[in-house]
Design an enzyme around this catalytic site. Structure first.
Site, PDB file in Angstrom:
ATOM      1  N   LYS A 186       0.842  -1.210   0.000  1.00  0.00           N
ATOM      2  CA  LYS A 186       0.000   0.000   0.000  1.00  0.00           C
ATOM      3  C   LYS A 186       0.865   1.243   0.000  1.00  0.00           C
ATOM      4  CE  LYS A 186       0.987   1.178   4.463  1.00  0.00           C
ATOM      5  NZ  LYS A 186       1.756   2.328   4.853  1.00  0.00           N
ATOM      6  N   ASP A 204      -2.340  -1.677  10.128  1.00  0.00           N
ATOM      7  CA  ASP A 204      -2.376  -1.698   8.656  1.00  0.00           C
ATOM      8  C   ASP A 204      -2.892  -3.030   8.102  1.00  0.00           C
ATOM      9  OD1 ASP A 204      -1.323   0.834   8.555  1.00  0.00           O
ATOM     10  OD2 ASP A 204       0.686   0.223   7.899  1.00  0.00           O
TER      11      ASP A 204
HETATM   12  P1  ATP Z   1       4.342  -0.372   7.737  1.00  0.00           P
HETATM   13  O1  ATP Z   1       4.235   0.304   6.415  1.00  0.00           O
HETATM   14  O2  ATP Z   1       3.132  -1.227   8.055  1.00  0.00           O
HETATM   15  O3  ATP Z   1       4.721   0.498   8.849  1.00  0.00           O
HETATM   16  P2  ATP Z   1       6.823  -1.442   6.822  1.00  0.00           P
HETATM   17  O4  ATP Z   1       6.471  -1.735   5.406  1.00  0.00           O
HETATM   18  O5  ATP Z   1       7.586  -0.202   7.118  1.00  0.00           O
HETATM   19  O6  ATP Z   1       5.482  -1.455   7.656  1.00  0.00           O
HETATM   20  P3  ATP Z   1       7.487  -4.162   7.234  1.00  0.00           P
HETATM   21  O7  ATP Z   1       8.108  -4.626   5.978  1.00  0.00           O
HETATM   22  O8  ATP Z   1       6.084  -4.540   7.490  1.00  0.00           O
HETATM   23  O9  ATP Z   1       7.639  -2.595   7.401  1.00  0.00           O
HETATM   24  O10 ATP Z   1       8.436  -4.673   8.403  1.00  0.00           O
HETATM   25  C1  ATP Z   1       8.651  -4.006   9.605  1.00  0.00           C
HETATM   26  C2  ATP Z   1       9.306  -4.970  10.578  1.00  0.00           C
HETATM   27  O11 ATP Z   1       8.359  -5.963  10.940  1.00  0.00           O
HETATM   28  C3  ATP Z   1      10.467  -5.733   9.991  1.00  0.00           C
HETATM   29  O12 ATP Z   1      11.672  -5.075  10.176  1.00  0.00           O
HETATM   30  C4  ATP Z   1      10.403  -7.075  10.708  1.00  0.00           C
HETATM   31  O13 ATP Z   1      11.229  -7.059  11.848  1.00  0.00           O
HETATM   32  C5  ATP Z   1       8.965  -7.218  11.185  1.00  0.00           C
HETATM   33  N1  ATP Z   1       8.177  -8.258  10.484  1.00  0.00           N
HETATM   34  C6  ATP Z   1       7.325  -9.116  11.046  1.00  0.00           C
HETATM   35  N2  ATP Z   1       6.738  -9.912  10.150  1.00  0.00           N
HETATM   36  C7  ATP Z   1       7.231  -9.567   8.956  1.00  0.00           C
HETATM   37  C8  ATP Z   1       6.998 -10.043   7.636  1.00  0.00           C
HETATM   38  N3  ATP Z   1       6.159 -11.048   7.363  1.00  0.00           N
HETATM   39  N4  ATP Z   1       7.643  -9.435   6.641  1.00  0.00           N
HETATM   40  C9  ATP Z   1       8.484  -8.405   6.906  1.00  0.00           C
HETATM   41  N5  ATP Z   1       8.752  -7.947   8.124  1.00  0.00           N
HETATM   42  C10 ATP Z   1       8.135  -8.502   9.163  1.00  0.00           C
END
Ligand code: ATP
Length: 297
Positions: A10, A137
């Site tokens: 997203k 989210d």
């Molecule tokens: P958001 O946009 O929801 O804030 P994001 O895209 O910045 O999230 P994610 O890729 O969701 O970040 O990952 C954030 C942290 O969550 C990672 O650094 C990891 O430690 C943890 N995590 C837990 N489950 C997962 C997963 N399935 N894939 C990636 N990271 C995960």
């Protein structure tokens, strides 16, 4: 039997953030748009819960029970009295810690996949309830399309979208932690009056019309100053994308992925080329939104 589910990333076309509440969370007005970068979550019966991950960022994904996909499977199993003996494989294409809700997508994907594998037939509302428990989210990852999230972002109202929007996402060299960005937001706003977060009517109208120029004039992200404060190089990336003709350039969610809205697919290709050649990002991905939510393949 094996079940595979495809789940989208997203971008927040609006992310309005209120003052920190006494519980530490922030009230948000969050306009989500699902875009066509996907993770694929595959579940297969196994002796015990096990997670594997493939893809360029796989090394950064936790493979223990803190993974949102594992937490989703465990919660569904707990509610239905099922042994969570399943192998969850995540084919990861959504950048990790990029502000594109990749972890949330995997949570929603694993939930829908396990629901099908175990034939639990949970109602849509129950699935959404589990999603909201996993993270603010996660419900949107299940639903996809476009939606307005209020509260912590988890109460969703589906939005009409009147066309396809063309985007480029510049993937940064390193990640940013969402809690760290919110802490920086709090630090930067200390002593200031933070307005109540409200969705922009201009933005909702632009989405409904499918009008890219109008949307470009209305996008906003209250977390952007905090993300830029922690990751100043992103200013340059944003400037490069704007210089290459993007209608709008903004940090995606908590960053550090940067998002560029363009008039059409050709303009998106050009912006991506210039971003990549500038060396200001690790990768540039061209895609479209809205994309559908979690779908069983
Ligand atoms: P958001 O946009 O929801 O804030 P994001 O895209 O910045 O999230 P994610 O890729 O969701 O970040 O990952 C954030 C942290 O969550 C990672 O650094 C990891 O430690 C943890 N995590 C837990 N489950 C997962 C997963 N399935 N894939 C990636 N990271 C995960």
């Amino acid at each position: 039997m094996t079940v595979s589910v495809r789940v989208p990333a997203k971008v927040n076309v609006q992310l309005a953030v209120g003052a920190a509440r006494p519980d530490g969370f922030h009230d948000l007005a969050n306009v989500f748009l699902a875009v066509g970068l996907y993770d694929e979550v595959t579940v297969t019966p196994a002796d015990e819960l096990r997670i594997t991950c493939s893809g360029p960022d796989a090394g950064q994904v936790p493979l223990d029970r803190t993974n949102l996909a594992a937490r989703a499977a465990l919660e569904l199993a707990r509610r239905y009295g099922i042994e969570p003996a399943v192998h969850i494989h995540i084919a990861k294409d959504i950048p990790v810690a990029g502000g594109m809700a990749g972890g949330s997508a995997d949570g929603a994907g694993a939930l829908v996949a396990c629901d099908a594998l175990w034939d639990t037939r949970a109602s849509r509302d129950e699935l959404l309830d589990i999603c909201a428990e996993l993270g603010s989210d996660v419900p949107f990852s299940l639903v996809g399309g476009a939606a307005l999230g209020v509260g912590r972002g988890e109460q969703l109202r589906t939005l009409e979208v009147g066309g396809t929007f063309h985007w480029v996402f510049a993937i940064a060299e390193r990640g940013l932690s969402t809690p760290a960005v919110f802490r920086e937001f709090d630090r930067m706003n200390e002593g200031l009056r933070v307005p109540e977060p409200v969705a922009s009517q201009e933005l909702l109208d632009a989405l409904a019309k499918g009008d890219a120029s109008a949307l470009a004039g209305a996008v906003s992200n209250d977390l952007q100053p905090a993300a830029l404060s922690l990751f100043p190089e992103l200013e340059h990336t944003l400037a490069v994308g704007r210089g290459a003709g993007a209608l709008a350039a903004l940090v995606s969610g908590s960053g550090p992925t940067t998002a560029f809205l363009t008039q059409n697919a050709e303009a998106a290709d050009r912006v991506a080329e210039v971003l990549l050649a500038s060396g200001s990002c690790r990768a540039a991905r061209v895609t479209e939104g809205p994309a559908s939510g979690a779908v069983v393949l």
